[in-house]
Design an enzyme around this catalytic site. Structure first.
Site, PDB file in Angstrom:
ATOM      1  N   ALA A  73      54.068  71.697  79.715  1.00  0.00           N
ATOM      2  CA  ALA A  73      53.442  72.904  80.276  1.00  0.00           C
ATOM      3  C   ALA A  73      51.918  72.890  80.181  1.00  0.00           C
ATOM      4  O   ALA A  73      51.243  73.434  81.042  1.00  0.00           O
ATOM      5  CB  ALA A  73      54.013  74.155  79.620  1.00  0.00           C
ATOM      6  N   GLY A 133      51.306  87.802  74.874  1.00  0.00           N
ATOM      7  CA  GLY A 133      50.028  87.342  74.318  1.00  0.00           C
ATOM      8  C   GLY A 133      49.187  86.797  75.455  1.00  0.00           C
ATOM      9  O   GLY A 133      49.366  87.188  76.609  1.00  0.00           O
ATOM     10  N   ARG A 134      48.276  85.887  75.107  1.00  0.00           N
ATOM     11  CA  ARG A 134      47.372  85.347  76.144  1.00  0.00           C
ATOM     12  C   ARG A 134      48.154  84.647  77.255  1.00  0.00           C
ATOM     13  O   ARG A 134      47.873  84.825  78.438  1.00  0.00           O
ATOM     14  CB  ARG A 134      46.393  84.347  75.512  1.00  0.00           C
ATOM     15  CG  ARG A 134      45.309  84.944  74.657  1.00  0.00           C
ATOM     16  CD  ARG A 134      44.481  83.821  74.038  1.00  0.00           C
ATOM     17  NE  ARG A 134      45.394  82.861  73.422  1.00  0.00           N
ATOM     18  CZ  ARG A 134      45.760  82.894  72.133  1.00  0.00           C
ATOM     19  NH1 ARG A 134      45.254  83.786  71.335  1.00  0.00           N
ATOM     20  NH2 ARG A 134      46.623  82.010  71.663  1.00  0.00           N
ATOM     21  N   ILE A 135      49.149  83.816  76.874  1.00  0.00           N
ATOM     22  CA  ILE A 135      49.896  83.065  77.899  1.00  0.00           C
ATOM     23  C   ILE A 135      50.780  84.023  78.699  1.00  0.00           C
ATOM     24  O   ILE A 135      50.834  83.954  79.933  1.00  0.00           O
ATOM     25  CB  ILE A 135      50.715  81.924  77.261  1.00  0.00           C
ATOM     26  CG1 ILE A 135      49.765  80.911  76.603  1.00  0.00           C
ATOM     27  CG2 ILE A 135      51.604  81.235  78.302  1.00  0.00           C
ATOM     28  CD1 ILE A 135      50.449  79.827  75.772  1.00  0.00           C
ATOM     29  N   HIS A 171      58.332  69.090  77.923  1.00  0.00           N
ATOM     30  CA  HIS A 171      57.272  69.761  77.147  1.00  0.00           C
ATOM     31  C   HIS A 171      55.884  69.441  77.724  1.00  0.00           C
ATOM     32  O   HIS A 171      54.969  69.031  77.003  1.00  0.00           O
ATOM     33  CB  HIS A 171      57.349  69.368  75.673  1.00  0.00           C
ATOM     34  CG  HIS A 171      56.729  70.389  74.763  1.00  0.00           C
ATOM     35  ND1 HIS A 171      57.220  70.688  73.515  1.00  0.00           N
ATOM     36  CD2 HIS A 171      55.639  71.183  74.929  1.00  0.00           C
ATOM     37  CE1 HIS A 171      56.465  71.614  72.949  1.00  0.00           C
ATOM     38  NE2 HIS A 171      55.488  71.932  73.795  1.00  0.00           N
ATOM     39  N   ARG A 180      59.156  77.615  72.785  1.00  0.00           N
ATOM     40  CA  ARG A 180      59.686  76.589  71.889  1.00  0.00           C
ATOM     41  C   ARG A 180      61.198  76.548  72.071  1.00  0.00           C
ATOM     42  O   ARG A 180      61.847  77.591  72.256  1.00  0.00           O
ATOM     43  CB  ARG A 180      59.361  76.921  70.424  1.00  0.00           C
ATOM     44  CG  ARG A 180      57.930  76.609  70.001  1.00  0.00           C
ATOM     45  CD  ARG A 180      57.653  75.099  69.994  1.00  0.00           C
ATOM     46  NE  ARG A 180      56.276  74.764  69.590  1.00  0.00           N
ATOM     47  CZ  ARG A 180      55.253  74.618  70.432  1.00  0.00           C
ATOM     48  NH1 ARG A 180      55.419  74.758  71.738  1.00  0.00           N
ATOM     49  NH2 ARG A 180      54.053  74.285  69.965  1.00  0.00           N
ATOM     50  N   GLU A 216      64.187  68.410  70.440  1.00  0.00           N
ATOM     51  CA  GLU A 216      63.155  67.531  70.987  1.00  0.00           C
ATOM     52  C   GLU A 216      62.872  66.330  70.091  1.00  0.00           C
ATOM     53  O   GLU A 216      62.778  66.508  68.868  1.00  0.00           O
ATOM     54  CB  GLU A 216      61.843  68.341  71.118  1.00  0.00           C
ATOM     55  CG  GLU A 216      61.520  68.704  72.539  1.00  0.00           C
ATOM     56  CD  GLU A 216      60.262  69.548  72.644  1.00  0.00           C
ATOM     57  OE1 GLU A 216      60.402  70.724  72.986  1.00  0.00           O
ATOM     58  OE2 GLU A 216      59.166  69.029  72.375  1.00  0.00           O
TER      59      GLU A 216
HETATM   60  C1  8YV Z   1      51.300  70.868  73.599  1.00  0.00           C
HETATM   61  C2  8YV Z   1      52.285  73.210  73.116  1.00  0.00           C
HETATM   62  O1  8YV Z   1      51.560  69.987  74.615  1.00  0.00           O
HETATM   63  O2  8YV Z   1      50.175  74.038  72.531  1.00  0.00           O
HETATM   64  C3  8YV Z   1      51.379  74.046  72.305  1.00  0.00           C
HETATM   65  O3  8YV Z   1      51.866  74.754  71.416  1.00  0.00           O
HETATM   66  O4  8YV Z   1      53.455  73.334  73.008  1.00  0.00           O
HETATM   67  C4  8YV Z   1      51.742  72.228  74.095  1.00  0.00           C
HETATM   68  O5  8YV Z   1      50.609  72.750  74.703  1.00  0.00           O
HETATM   69  C5  8YV Z   1      51.854  70.326  72.364  1.00  0.00           C
HETATM   70  O6  8YV Z   1      52.078  71.267  71.413  1.00  0.00           O
HETATM   71  C6  8YV Z   1      50.992  69.182  71.822  1.00  0.00           C
HETATM   72  O7  8YV Z   1      50.984  69.084  70.418  1.00  0.00           O
END
Ligand code: 8YV
Length: 321
Positions: free
Chosen positions: A288, A158-160, A286, A239, A268
């Site tokens: 990123a 996907g985008r990432i 977490h 995840r 988590e």
């Molecule tokens: C966030 C992430 O830090 O965007 C997401 O899905 O996992 C991270 O970018 C986190 O979800 C904050 O709620």
């Protein structure tokens, strides 16, 4: 009449400073730490909208506690596995997320973990930091030659995933991808789509960029690890539930997987101490998407979504079931 919005966590200073200028809205703002379940349920009661993060479980009980006037819940995240979309639909609540604005930061972090793990940066830093006596040696902290034709396999283009692919191309890596929504043989921005089985067999580094769904839970498990190249590396900025951590630890111990970079965890915020113990595994909590401008952009998008919906407009980035 002003719209009343609950913000479950304190967002960035830049977003905080903007709230006073949002005409027609009042905000009930939480703390840096997540609210307890009781606090979440009591503070959302009577609100028209809510801005939440992945630490808040948004389910039937939440919607019932909020009341029928609740129109929108904006998740400050691209992932929304903390939200029960069916319950939201039953209560007529629009759910939004923050896609796009965190692609670069998340891809940067993925690549930081990839470099750290493959070139053993944290192990070497600990070695130096502990004051271990040393003299240069040809076998010291030898790792993977990333730019000598190593293959990166991206699961979830996907985008990432694409942002990670662009960084890998700049490092002269060969990049392939597996993606359940694309066709094998398709080429996307120079990246060939292959089957997951072929990807696992061919990749020196496997990087995960899929959402957590029933179909992706434990996608990396003892069986799929067995399909990987001996001595491959694994990066997970998606995840925690996508990886069976017990299988990963066993694979690290057997040498099947040589190293792993993990940003998200199954339990988590608890992290299996066995993961932390292994020097071949680099863990981050977490983080990123934790870039300054990115966190502002995530907060802004969540705010824009809430304002749009409560002003009777389309959400900017609605989550569709
Ligand atoms: C966030 C992430 O830090 O965007 C997401 O899905 O996992 C991270 O970018 C986190 O979800 C904050 O709620």
């Amino acid at each position: 009449m002003s719209h009343n919005v609950y913000i479950a966590r304190l967002l960035t200073d830049n977003i905080q400073n903007k709230l006073a200028d949002v005409d027609g809205f009042t905000f009930d703002i939480g703390e840096i730490a997540p609210p307890s379940r009781e606090e979440l349920l009591s503070r959302v009661a009577g609100k028209d909208g809510a801005i939440v993060t992945l630490t808040e479980k948004i389910d039937e009980e939440f919607f019932a506690a909020a009341g029928p006037q609740l129109k929108v819940v904006a998740n400050v995240a691209v992932g929304f596995d903390n939200i029960d979309l069916e319950a939201a639909a039953r209560h007529g609540v629009t759910i939004t997320n923050t896609p796009g604005v965190l692609d670069g930061a998340t891809a940067d972090h993925t690549f930081a973990l990839l470099l750290a793990v493959c070139r053993r940066i944290v192990e070497a830093d600990n070695f130096v930091g502990e004051g271990t006596p040393w003299i240069w040696g040809p076998r010291m902290f030898v790792g993977l030659d990333i730019s000598a034709g190593a293959t990166l396999g991206i699961i979830g283009l996907g985008r990432i995933g694409l942002a990670v692919a662009r960084r890998a191309a700049a490092f002269d890596m060969k990049v392939i991808a597996a993606d359940a929504t694309r066709t094998v043989g398709e080429v996307v921005e120079g990246v060939e789509i292959v089957s997951q089985e072929d990807l696992l067999a061919a990749s020196d580094v496997v990087s995960l960029h899929v959402p957590l769904l029933p179909t992706t839970r434990h996608l990396i498990n003892a069986d799929t690890i067995a399909q990987m190249k001996d001595g491959a590396y694994l990066i997970n900025c998606a995840r925690g539930g996508v990886v069976d951590e017990k299988a990963l630890i066993a694979a690290i111990d057997s040498g099947k997987i040589r190293g792993a970079g993990i940003d998200t965890f199954e339990g988590e915020p608890n992290i299996d101490p066995e993961l932390i113990k292994r020097p071949q595994i680099v863990c981050t909590p977490h983080t990123a998407s934790a870039g300054e401008a990115t966190r502002d952009a995530m907060g802004q998008l969540a705010l824009d979504n809430v304002v749009a919906v409560l002003s009777g407009k389309e959400a900017v980035t609605p989550v569709r079931m």
